[in-house]
Design a protein around this motif. Structure first.
Motif, PDB file in Angstrom:
ATOM      1  N   THR A  34       0.910  -1.261  -0.005  1.00  0.00           N
ATOM      2  CA  THR A  34      -0.145  -0.033  -0.154  1.00  0.00           C
ATOM      3  C   THR A  34       0.915   1.194  -0.047  1.00  0.00           C
ATOM      4  N   TRP A  35       0.560   2.123  -0.593  1.00  0.00           N
ATOM      5  CA  TRP A  35       1.177   3.443  -0.999  1.00  0.00           C
ATOM      6  C   TRP A  35       0.320   4.615  -0.174  1.00  0.00           C
ATOM      7  N   TYR A  36       1.127   5.572   0.356  1.00  0.00           N
ATOM      8  CA  TYR A  36       0.292   6.600   1.010  1.00  0.00           C
ATOM      9  C   TYR A  36       1.105   8.064   0.580  1.00  0.00           C
ATOM     10  N   GLN A  37       0.330   9.213   0.508  1.00  0.00           N
ATOM     11  CA  GLN A  37       0.930  10.491   0.210  1.00  0.00           C
ATOM     12  C   GLN A  37       0.811  11.301   1.402  1.00  0.00           C
ATOM     13  N   GLN A  38       1.649  11.849   1.896  1.00  0.00           N
ATOM     14  CA  GLN A  38       1.653  12.969   3.166  1.00  0.00           C
ATOM     15  C   GLN A  38       2.185  14.391   2.789  1.00  0.00           C
ATOM     16  N   PHE A  39       1.193  15.356   3.054  1.00  0.00           N
ATOM     17  CA  PHE A  39       1.776  16.694   2.904  1.00  0.00           C
ATOM     18  C   PHE A  39       2.117  17.145   4.063  1.00  0.00           C
ATOM     19  N   PRO A  40       3.014  18.160   4.432  1.00  0.00           N
ATOM     20  CA  PRO A  40       3.235  18.555   5.820  1.00  0.00           C
ATOM     21  C   PRO A  40       2.250  19.111   6.567  1.00  0.00           C
ATOM     22  N   SER A  41       2.187  18.430   7.850  1.00  0.00           N
ATOM     23  CA  SER A  41       1.008  18.627   8.981  1.00  0.00           C
ATOM     24  C   SER A  41      -0.228  18.266   8.267  1.00  0.00           C
ATOM     25  N   GLN A  42      -0.403  17.421   7.660  1.00  0.00           N
ATOM     26  CA  GLN A  42      -1.547  16.577   7.116  1.00  0.00           C
ATOM     27  C   GLN A  42      -1.503  15.069   7.459  1.00  0.00           C
TER      28      GLN A  42
ATOM     29  N   LEU B  21      -7.261  13.885  23.428  1.00  0.00           N
ATOM     30  CA  LEU B  21      -7.710  14.307  22.147  1.00  0.00           C
ATOM     31  C   LEU B  21      -8.786  13.255  21.654  1.00  0.00           C
ATOM     32  N   LYS B  22      -9.585  13.969  20.752  1.00  0.00           N
ATOM     33  CA  LYS B  22     -10.697  12.920  20.392  1.00  0.00           C
ATOM     34  C   LYS B  22     -10.807  12.838  18.782  1.00  0.00           C
ATOM     35  N   CYS B  23     -11.365  11.642  18.524  1.00  0.00           N
ATOM     36  CA  CYS B  23     -11.299  11.337  17.068  1.00  0.00           C
ATOM     37  C   CYS B  23     -12.677  10.867  16.988  1.00  0.00           C
ATOM     38  N   GLU B  24     -13.255  11.051  15.709  1.00  0.00           N
ATOM     39  CA  GLU B  24     -14.549  10.577  15.315  1.00  0.00           C
ATOM     40  C   GLU B  24     -14.394  10.258  13.824  1.00  0.00           C
ATOM     41  N   GLN B  25     -15.328   9.135  13.569  1.00  0.00           N
ATOM     42  CA  GLN B  25     -15.605   8.665  12.073  1.00  0.00           C
ATOM     43  C   GLN B  25     -16.821   8.151  12.132  1.00  0.00           C
ATOM     44  N   HIS B  26     -17.697   8.370  10.886  1.00  0.00           N
ATOM     45  CA  HIS B  26     -19.020   7.925  10.624  1.00  0.00           C
ATOM     46  C   HIS B  26     -18.934   7.241   9.319  1.00  0.00           C
ATOM     47  N   MET B  27     -17.962   6.235   9.248  1.00  0.00           N
ATOM     48  CA  MET B  27     -17.991   5.442   8.024  1.00  0.00           C
ATOM     49  C   MET B  27     -18.258   4.133   8.287  1.00  0.00           C
ATOM     50  N   GLY B  28     -18.647   3.706   9.258  1.00  0.00           N
ATOM     51  CA  GLY B  28     -18.709   2.470   9.717  1.00  0.00           C
ATOM     52  C   GLY B  28     -17.695   1.381   9.836  1.00  0.00           C
ATOM     53  N   HIS B  29     -16.562   2.258  10.089  1.00  0.00           N
ATOM     54  CA  HIS B  29     -15.387   1.203  10.396  1.00  0.00           C
ATOM     55  C   HIS B  29     -15.152   0.651  11.539  1.00  0.00           C
ATOM     56  N   ARG B  30     -14.765  -0.411  11.649  1.00  0.00           N
ATOM     57  CA  ARG B  30     -14.610  -1.066  12.899  1.00  0.00           C
ATOM     58  C   ARG B  30     -13.040  -1.070  13.688  1.00  0.00           C
ATOM     59  N   ALA B  31     -12.180  -0.689  12.832  1.00  0.00           N
ATOM     60  CA  ALA B  31     -10.940  -0.356  13.157  1.00  0.00           C
ATOM     61  C   ALA B  31     -10.507   0.892  13.251  1.00  0.00           C
ATOM     62  N   MET B  32      -9.745   1.235  14.294  1.00  0.00           N
ATOM     63  CA  MET B  32      -9.317   2.672  14.597  1.00  0.00           C
ATOM     64  C   MET B  32      -7.846   2.911  15.176  1.00  0.00           C
ATOM     65  N   TYR B  33      -7.165   3.826  14.802  1.00  0.00           N
ATOM     66  CA  TYR B  33      -5.727   3.842  15.121  1.00  0.00           C
ATOM     67  C   TYR B  33      -5.264   5.105  15.754  1.00  0.00           C
ATOM     68  N   TRP B  34      -4.314   5.164  16.589  1.00  0.00           N
ATOM     69  CA  TRP B  34      -3.557   6.352  17.099  1.00  0.00           C
ATOM     70  C   TRP B  34      -2.130   6.270  16.543  1.00  0.00           C
ATOM     71  N   TYR B  35      -1.699   7.307  15.858  1.00  0.00           N
ATOM     72  CA  TYR B  35      -0.421   7.605  15.479  1.00  0.00           C
ATOM     73  C   TYR B  35       0.582   8.674  15.931  1.00  0.00           C
ATOM     74  N   LYS B  36       1.821   8.672  16.090  1.00  0.00           N
ATOM     75  CA  LYS B  36       2.258   9.894  16.789  1.00  0.00           C
ATOM     76  C   LYS B  36       3.254  10.154  15.742  1.00  0.00           C
ATOM     77  N   GLN B  37       3.410  11.454  15.297  1.00  0.00           N
ATOM     78  CA  GLN B  37       4.457  11.888  14.074  1.00  0.00           C
ATOM     79  C   GLN B  37       5.340  13.064  14.682  1.00  0.00           C
ATOM     80  N   LYS B  38       6.606  12.898  14.793  1.00  0.00           N
ATOM     81  CA  LYS B  38       7.574  13.707  15.173  1.00  0.00           C
ATOM     82  C   LYS B  38       7.833  14.560  13.745  1.00  0.00           C
ATOM     83  N   ALA B  39       8.374  15.784  13.736  1.00  0.00           N
ATOM     84  CA  ALA B  39       8.924  16.468  12.559  1.00  0.00           C
ATOM     85  C   ALA B  39       9.775  15.647  11.871  1.00  0.00           C
ATOM     86  N   LYS B  40       9.246  15.753  10.486  1.00  0.00           N
ATOM     87  CA  LYS B  40      10.449  15.013   9.355  1.00  0.00           C
ATOM     88  C   LYS B  40      10.523  13.478   9.821  1.00  0.00           C
ATOM     89  N   LYS B  41       9.641  12.929  10.568  1.00  0.00           N
ATOM     90  CA  LYS B  41       9.747  11.437  10.733  1.00  0.00           C
ATOM     91  C   LYS B  41       8.427  10.818  10.238  1.00  0.00           C
TER      92      LYS B  41
END
Lengths: 114, 111
Positions: A34-42, B21-41
């Motif tokens: 699977t491939w994903y695209q990411q723009f800064p802060s999105q 932090l809150k997250c909401e979806q109404h697509m009927g998805h049954r799997a949900m995830y949290w990710y952490k992203q540091k700058a330029k990583k």
């Protein structure tokens, strides 16, 4: 763990076709690519997914050779707005195969110039 | 509706605060995830909920506490965070496989 390797960065020009290759030498039988695209802060955005041969949608094509040890994302006629980071993920995403298919590698920073 | 909505978009907190932090979806998805992203990583997987049950916890410190009240909602409770926890926190959902739909993220700053 199906570790992926991508080029850290690539440069191209508007109107060109860009091909980004991902190596995944220890891909397993049930793994999808699977491939994903990411723009800064999105958040990342899904581009395309495949298992073997070739998959095409309205924005990209994905080429997977028979041995599945690599894959190539092809972006036709890129524009400046395609400048982003592109991630290749490999894993068993349909049968509860753990975190592999959810793990992002380092990605490829694609820079499109005028 | 193909959106994953995250709130707040920005959060500044002290090391002794408790926030969520809150997250909401109404697509009927049954799997949900949290990710952490540091700058330029790349994004780092923290937690996976499948059918409202925690199925993957990537050895995240206990100062992060996830909660899935129902199939549409996912919370991340924050307590006694450290400055190095400052990052973009991304929520995603999927139909139990395949395409991940991500929110725009919550930018967290810990002072």
């Amino acid at each position: 763990l199906a570790k992926t390797t991508q080029p850290i960065s690539m440069d191209s020009y508007e109107g060109q076709e860009v091909n980004i290759t991902c190596s995944h030498n220890n891909i397993a039988t049930n793994d999808y690519i699977t491939w994903y695209q990411q723009f800064p802060s999105q958040g990342p955005r899904f581009i395309i997914q495949g298992y073997k041969t070739k998959v095409t949608n309205e924005v990209a094509s994905l080429f997977i050779p028979a041995d599945r040890k690599s894959s190539t994302l092809s972006l036709p006629r890129v524009s400046l707005s395609d400048t982003a980071v592109y991630y290749c993920l490999v894993g068993d995403i349909y049968s509860g195969g753990g975190a592999d298919g959810l793990t992002f590698g380092k990605g490829t920073h694609l820079i499109i110039q005028p | 509706d193909t959106e994953v909505t995250q709130t707040p978009k920005h959060l500044v907190m002290g090391m002794t605060n408790k926030k969520s932090l809150k997250c909401e979806q109404h697509m009927g998805h049954r799997a949900m995830y949290w990710y952490k992203q540091k700058a330029k990583k790349p994004p780092e997987l923290m937690f996976v909920y499948s059918y409202e049950k925690l199925s993957i916890n990537e050895s995240v410190p206990s100062r992060f506490s996830p909660e899935c009240p129902n199939s549409s909602l996912l919370n991340l409770h924050l307590h006694a965070l450290q400055p190095e926890d400052s990052a973009l926190y991304l929520c995603a959902s999927s139909l139990g496989g395949g395409e991940l739909f991500f929110g725009e993220g919550s930018r967290l700053t810990v002072l």
